[in-house]
Design a protein around this motif. Structure first.
Motif, PDB file in Angstrom:
ATOM      1  N   TYR A  30     -48.215  69.065 -73.346  1.00 51.43           N
ATOM      2  CA  TYR A  30     -49.461  69.188 -74.099  1.00 51.43           C
ATOM      3  C   TYR A  30     -50.577  69.532 -73.124  1.00 51.43           C
ATOM      4  O   TYR A  30     -50.340  69.737 -71.935  1.00 51.43           O
ATOM      5  CB  TYR A  30     -49.755  67.903 -74.893  1.00 51.43           C
ATOM      6  CG  TYR A  30     -50.004  66.676 -74.049  1.00 51.43           C
ATOM      7  CD1 TYR A  30     -51.298  66.231 -73.804  1.00 51.43           C
ATOM      8  CD2 TYR A  30     -48.947  65.947 -73.508  1.00 51.43           C
ATOM      9  CE1 TYR A  30     -51.538  65.103 -73.040  1.00 51.43           C
ATOM     10  CE2 TYR A  30     -49.175  64.812 -72.751  1.00 51.43           C
ATOM     11  CZ  TYR A  30     -50.468  64.393 -72.521  1.00 51.43           C
ATOM     12  OH  TYR A  30     -50.699  63.280 -71.766  1.00 51.43           O
ATOM     13  N   THR A  31     -51.801  69.607 -73.611  1.00 52.45           N
ATOM     14  CA  THR A  31     -52.949  69.920 -72.767  1.00 52.45           C
ATOM     15  C   THR A  31     -54.119  69.030 -73.162  1.00 52.45           C
ATOM     16  O   THR A  31     -54.092  68.380 -74.215  1.00 52.45           O
ATOM     17  CB  THR A  31     -53.348  71.408 -72.879  1.00 52.45           C
ATOM     18  OG1 THR A  31     -54.390  71.689 -71.941  1.00 52.45           O
ATOM     19  CG2 THR A  31     -53.821  71.769 -74.269  1.00 52.45           C
ATOM     20  N   ASP A  32     -55.117  69.019 -72.318  1.00 52.74           N
ATOM     21  CA  ASP A  32     -56.360  68.313 -72.638  1.00 52.74           C
ATOM     22  C   ASP A  32     -57.298  69.221 -73.425  1.00 52.74           C
ATOM     23  O   ASP A  32     -58.452  68.891 -73.640  1.00 52.74           O
ATOM     24  CB  ASP A  32     -57.043  67.824 -71.359  1.00 52.74           C
ATOM     25  CG  ASP A  32     -57.431  68.969 -70.429  1.00 52.74           C
ATOM     26  OD1 ASP A  32     -57.064  70.130 -70.703  1.00 52.74           O
ATOM     27  OD2 ASP A  32     -58.098  68.701 -69.414  1.00 52.74           O
ATOM     28  N   SER A  34     -57.766  72.428 -72.374  1.00 54.59           N
ATOM     29  CA  SER A  34     -58.239  73.471 -71.457  1.00 54.59           C
ATOM     30  C   SER A  34     -57.230  74.597 -71.232  1.00 54.59           C
ATOM     31  O   SER A  34     -57.610  75.658 -70.756  1.00 54.59           O
ATOM     32  CB  SER A  34     -58.599  72.850 -70.102  1.00 54.59           C
ATOM     33  OG  SER A  34     -57.430  72.382 -69.437  1.00 54.59           O
ATOM     34  N   ASP A  49     -54.991  72.984 -67.839  1.00 55.08           N
ATOM     35  CA  ASP A  49     -54.312  71.756 -67.459  1.00 55.08           C
ATOM     36  C   ASP A  49     -53.094  71.542 -68.353  1.00 55.08           C
ATOM     37  O   ASP A  49     -53.235  71.320 -69.547  1.00 55.08           O
ATOM     38  CB  ASP A  49     -55.304  70.595 -67.603  1.00 55.08           C
ATOM     39  CG  ASP A  49     -54.789  69.294 -67.052  1.00 55.08           C
ATOM     40  OD1 ASP A  49     -53.705  69.290 -66.434  1.00 55.08           O
ATOM     41  OD2 ASP A  49     -55.472  68.269 -67.238  1.00 55.08           O
ATOM     42  N   ARG A  51     -49.986  69.104 -69.267  1.00 53.36           N
ATOM     43  CA  ARG A  51     -49.733  67.665 -69.127  1.00 53.36           C
ATOM     44  C   ARG A  51     -48.388  67.276 -69.729  1.00 53.36           C
ATOM     45  O   ARG A  51     -47.874  67.940 -70.617  1.00 53.36           O
ATOM     46  CB  ARG A  51     -50.844  66.863 -69.815  1.00 53.36           C
ATOM     47  CG  ARG A  51     -52.175  67.014 -69.139  1.00 53.36           C
ATOM     48  CD  ARG A  51     -53.213  66.145 -69.757  1.00 53.36           C
ATOM     49  NE  ARG A  51     -54.454  66.241 -69.002  1.00 53.36           N
ATOM     50  CZ  ARG A  51     -55.486  65.464 -69.191  1.00 53.36           C
ATOM     51  NH1 ARG A  51     -55.462  64.528 -70.108  1.00 53.36           N
ATOM     52  NH2 ARG A  51     -56.572  65.622 -68.468  1.00 53.36           N
ATOM     53  N   THR A 119     -49.333  59.772 -67.120  1.00 47.34           N
ATOM     54  CA  THR A 119     -49.775  61.084 -67.587  1.00 47.34           C
ATOM     55  C   THR A 119     -49.808  61.989 -66.367  1.00 47.34           C
ATOM     56  O   THR A 119     -50.587  61.778 -65.447  1.00 47.34           O
ATOM     57  CB  THR A 119     -51.176  61.016 -68.227  1.00 47.34           C
ATOM     58  OG1 THR A 119     -51.112  60.164 -69.359  1.00 47.34           O
ATOM     59  CG2 THR A 119     -51.634  62.398 -68.665  1.00 47.34           C
ATOM     60  N   ASN A 121     -50.428  65.609 -64.658  1.00 44.53           N
ATOM     61  CA  ASN A 121     -51.236  66.807 -64.857  1.00 44.53           C
ATOM     62  C   ASN A 121     -50.832  67.887 -63.866  1.00 44.53           C
ATOM     63  O   ASN A 121     -50.597  67.598 -62.699  1.00 44.53           O
ATOM     64  CB  ASN A 121     -52.721  66.505 -64.643  1.00 44.53           C
ATOM     65  CG  ASN A 121     -53.207  65.367 -65.491  1.00 44.53           C
ATOM     66  OD1 ASN A 121     -53.053  65.391 -66.694  1.00 44.53           O
ATOM     67  ND2 ASN A 121     -53.771  64.357 -64.870  1.00 44.53           N
ATOM     68  N   LYS A 123     -52.336  71.808 -62.836  1.00 43.51           N
ATOM     69  CA  LYS A 123     -53.354  72.840 -63.056  1.00 43.51           C
ATOM     70  C   LYS A 123     -52.730  74.221 -62.868  1.00 43.51           C
ATOM     71  O   LYS A 123     -52.171  74.508 -61.819  1.00 43.51           O
ATOM     72  CB  LYS A 123     -54.516  72.686 -62.069  1.00 43.51           C
ATOM     73  CG  LYS A 123     -55.223  71.359 -62.155  1.00 43.51           C
ATOM     74  CD  LYS A 123     -56.050  71.265 -63.403  1.00 43.51           C
ATOM     75  CE  LYS A 123     -56.855  69.967 -63.384  1.00 43.51           C
ATOM     76  NZ  LYS A 123     -57.580  69.765 -64.591  1.00 43.51           N
TER      77      LYS A 123
END
Length: 131
Positions: A30-32, A34, A49, A51, A119, A121, A123
């Motif tokens: 998934y993503t935040d 972004s 990002d 995740r 979690t 992350n 980039k």
């Protein structure tokens, strides 16, 4: 007319921009908010990002890109991973690859400081010509 007189505007180039698109994530990624992909004048850009909740899986598809946003050959970039599950800084590294079939996947994970958990992350910042 003199050389210093104003001339009418002439179109120099038309920019073709798909706008920012959000992929449909699979396999728990998934993503935040972004992470997006877009195509500008035939070049695909993937930024943001990525995740995963838990231990980052190795060699797993995160999302699939539609026709028109795929490369003609596999393209890869390094992906640093940062975990938030432990009490110490957790770092890892993997590669992120986009294949001509549209699969955007992660590679094997190499631990640099602890094993990234919680979690995790990563980039992403990459670009390539669309096939």
């Amino acid at each position: 007319a003199s050389a210093s007189a104003w001339q009418p505007w002439a179109e120099v180039q038309t920019v073709q921009d798909s706008g920012a698109l959000t992929p449909a994530f699979v396999n728990g990624f998934y993503t935040d908010g972004s992470l997006h992909y877009r195509k500008i004048n035939g070049i695909v850009y993937i930024t943001g990002d990525l995740r995963y909740a838990g231990l980052w899986p190795a060699v797993t598809t995160a999302f699939n890109l539609p026709v028109g946003y795929r490369p003609s050959v596999s393209v890869s970039t390094a992906l640093m991973l940062f975990g938030t599950g432990g009490t110490a800084l957790e770092l890892g590294q993997t590669n992120f690859t986009v294949d001509p079939n549209g699969s955007a996947l992660t590679g094997l994970v190499y631990s640099l400081a602890g094993t990234p958990t919680g979690t995790v992350n990563g980039k992403i910042c990459m670009s390539y010509p669309a096939a």
